[in-house]
Design a protein around this motif. Structure first.
Motif, PDB file in Angstrom:
ATOM      1  N   TYR A   3       0.776  -1.102   0.016  1.00 47.46           N
ATOM      2  CA  TYR A   3       0.005  -0.015  -0.035  1.00 47.46           C
ATOM      3  C   TYR A   3       0.913   1.249  -0.172  1.00 47.46           C
ATOM      4  O   TYR A   3       2.025   1.174   0.670  1.00 47.46           O
ATOM      5  CB  TYR A   3      -0.729   0.114   1.289  1.00 47.46           C
ATOM      6  CG  TYR A   3      -1.930  -1.194   1.274  1.00 47.46           C
ATOM      7  CD1 TYR A   3      -3.110  -1.067   0.952  1.00 47.46           C
ATOM      8  CD2 TYR A   3      -1.373  -2.459   2.075  1.00 47.46           C
ATOM      9  CE1 TYR A   3      -3.943  -2.110   1.140  1.00 47.46           C
ATOM     10  CE2 TYR A   3      -2.088  -3.311   2.098  1.00 47.46           C
ATOM     11  CZ  TYR A   3      -3.690  -3.460   1.604  1.00 47.46           C
ATOM     12  OH  TYR A   3      -4.290  -4.330   1.856  1.00 47.46           O
ATOM     13  N   MET A   4       0.357   2.464  -0.602  1.00 49.30           N
ATOM     14  CA  MET A   4       1.171   3.505  -0.653  1.00 49.30           C
ATOM     15  C   MET A   4       0.093   4.672  -0.337  1.00 49.30           C
ATOM     16  O   MET A   4      -1.038   4.563  -0.872  1.00 49.30           O
ATOM     17  CB  MET A   4       2.137   3.734  -1.598  1.00 49.30           C
ATOM     18  CG  MET A   4       1.361   4.130  -3.207  1.00 49.30           C
ATOM     19  SD  MET A   4       2.727   4.130  -4.310  1.00 49.30           S
ATOM     20  CE  MET A   4       3.212   5.631  -4.231  1.00 49.30           C
ATOM     21  N   ARG A  41      -4.932   6.037   0.338  1.00 44.56           N
ATOM     22  CA  ARG A  41      -4.186   4.897   0.514  1.00 44.56           C
ATOM     23  C   ARG A  41      -4.604   3.890  -0.635  1.00 44.56           C
ATOM     24  O   ARG A  41      -5.626   3.572  -0.831  1.00 44.56           O
ATOM     25  CB  ARG A  41      -4.286   4.196   2.001  1.00 44.56           C
ATOM     26  CG  ARG A  41      -3.621   4.964   2.938  1.00 44.56           C
ATOM     27  CD  ARG A  41      -3.532   4.470   4.255  1.00 44.56           C
ATOM     28  NE  ARG A  41      -2.938   2.916   4.488  1.00 44.56           N
ATOM     29  CZ  ARG A  41      -1.880   2.648   3.889  1.00 44.56           C
ATOM     30  NH1 ARG A  41      -0.670   3.442   3.774  1.00 44.56           N
ATOM     31  NH2 ARG A  41      -1.755   1.237   4.216  1.00 44.56           N
ATOM     32  N   CYS A  87      11.723   1.897  -2.977  1.00 48.28           N
ATOM     33  CA  CYS A  87      11.625   2.803  -1.831  1.00 48.28           C
ATOM     34  C   CYS A  87      13.236   2.882  -1.373  1.00 48.28           C
ATOM     35  O   CYS A  87      13.900   2.261  -2.041  1.00 48.28           O
ATOM     36  CB  CYS A  87      10.851   2.093  -0.630  1.00 48.28           C
ATOM     37  SG  CYS A  87      11.310   0.416  -0.423  1.00 48.28           S
ATOM     38  N   ILE A 126       8.852   5.414   0.546  1.00 45.73           N
ATOM     39  CA  ILE A 126       8.093   4.874  -0.548  1.00 45.73           C
ATOM     40  C   ILE A 126       8.194   6.142  -1.592  1.00 45.73           C
ATOM     41  O   ILE A 126       7.686   7.079  -1.430  1.00 45.73           O
ATOM     42  CB  ILE A 126       6.835   4.311  -0.408  1.00 45.73           C
ATOM     43  CG1 ILE A 126       6.697   3.288   0.618  1.00 45.73           C
ATOM     44  CG2 ILE A 126       6.315   3.918  -1.917  1.00 45.73           C
ATOM     45  CD1 ILE A 126       5.491   2.864   0.889  1.00 45.73           C
ATOM     46  N   SER A 158       5.044   8.443  -2.940  1.00 47.37           N
ATOM     47  CA  SER A 158       4.188   8.383  -1.916  1.00 47.37           C
ATOM     48  C   SER A 158       4.003   9.813  -1.357  1.00 47.37           C
ATOM     49  O   SER A 158       5.099  10.664  -1.726  1.00 47.37           O
ATOM     50  CB  SER A 158       4.293   7.348  -0.745  1.00 47.37           C
ATOM     51  OG  SER A 158       5.255   8.044   0.241  1.00 47.37           O
ATOM     52  N   MET A 208       8.194   2.762   7.779  1.00 51.41           N
ATOM     53  CA  MET A 208       7.124   2.034   6.918  1.00 51.41           C
ATOM     54  C   MET A 208       6.717   0.877   7.989  1.00 51.41           C
ATOM     55  O   MET A 208       7.237   0.649   9.124  1.00 51.41           O
ATOM     56  CB  MET A 208       7.717   1.510   5.747  1.00 51.41           C
ATOM     57  CG  MET A 208       8.293   2.449   4.932  1.00 51.41           C
ATOM     58  SD  MET A 208       9.337   1.647   3.426  1.00 51.41           S
ATOM     59  CE  MET A 208       7.982   0.460   2.595  1.00 51.41           C
ATOM     60  N   ASP A 246       2.153  -0.776   5.220  1.00 54.13           N
ATOM     61  CA  ASP A 246       2.791  -0.364   3.727  1.00 54.13           C
ATOM     62  C   ASP A 246       3.122  -1.634   3.107  1.00 54.13           C
ATOM     63  O   ASP A 246       2.910  -1.886   2.040  1.00 54.13           O
ATOM     64  CB  ASP A 246       4.202   0.617   3.845  1.00 54.13           C
ATOM     65  CG  ASP A 246       3.944   1.751   4.471  1.00 54.13           C
ATOM     66  OD1 ASP A 246       2.868   2.659   3.738  1.00 54.13           O
ATOM     67  OD2 ASP A 246       4.392   1.953   5.453  1.00 54.13           O
TER      68      ASP A 246
END
Length: 149
Positions: free
Chosen positions: A10-11, A22, A30, A35, A38, A49, A75
């Motif tokens: 997820y970001m 999200r 990253c 990330i 993001s 994270m 994340d």
């Protein structure tokens, strides 16, 4: 050695694309700033994270609560329980190395979803991790513990 797989990623989207939304993604790059791409990337604030184990959602489901994955603000969501790892441990995910910073212990926002939720998953909400280098990870990548502190 503890091994598993990445189940989902997820970001948080940047300002130009539904700020704060999200989104589930198949992969991302990253580095030590978080990330890439993001909303919170390289904003001058330490951006750790959140890595969450399937165990957290198993506990929630055993209590007969139903929530979408992502509720715990992870994340990285993995199928292996890594909650025994202490600060300084190193986890390899795909081509990336992450250092464990400690347990994620912010539960306040969870009261809005179910009053019993924070107590239910206390100590099992996730781990704060920091990328040690630049690289990418993807859904399905292998997860392994390189060093336990």
């Amino acid at each position: 050695m503890t091994n598993g797989k990445v189940l989902s990623l997820y970001m948080t989207m940047p300002d130009m694309m539904r700020s704060g939304h999200r989104m589930k993604v198949e992969d991302f790059d990253c580095d030590e700033n978080g990330i890439v791409g993001s909303r919170d990337y390289d904003n001058g604030v330490d951006k750790m994270m959140v890595l969450v184990s399937k165990k957290s959602y198993d506990i929630i489901e055993e209590a007969e609560l139903v929530f979408e994955r992502g509720l715990l603000m992870e994340d990285i969501y993995v199928d292996v329980d890594l909650y025994h790892l202490k600060k300084g441990s190193i986890i390899e995910i795909g081509e990336m190395l992450f250092e464990v910073n400690g347990p994620c212990e912010d539960y306040r926002y969870l009261y809005a979803f179910a009053p019993e939720l924070p107590e239910l998953i206390h100590g099992q909400r996730g781990l704060f991790v920091t990328p040690l280098e630049y690289g990418g990870i993807a859904v399905g990548d292998e997860v392994s513990v390189v060093k336990e502190a």
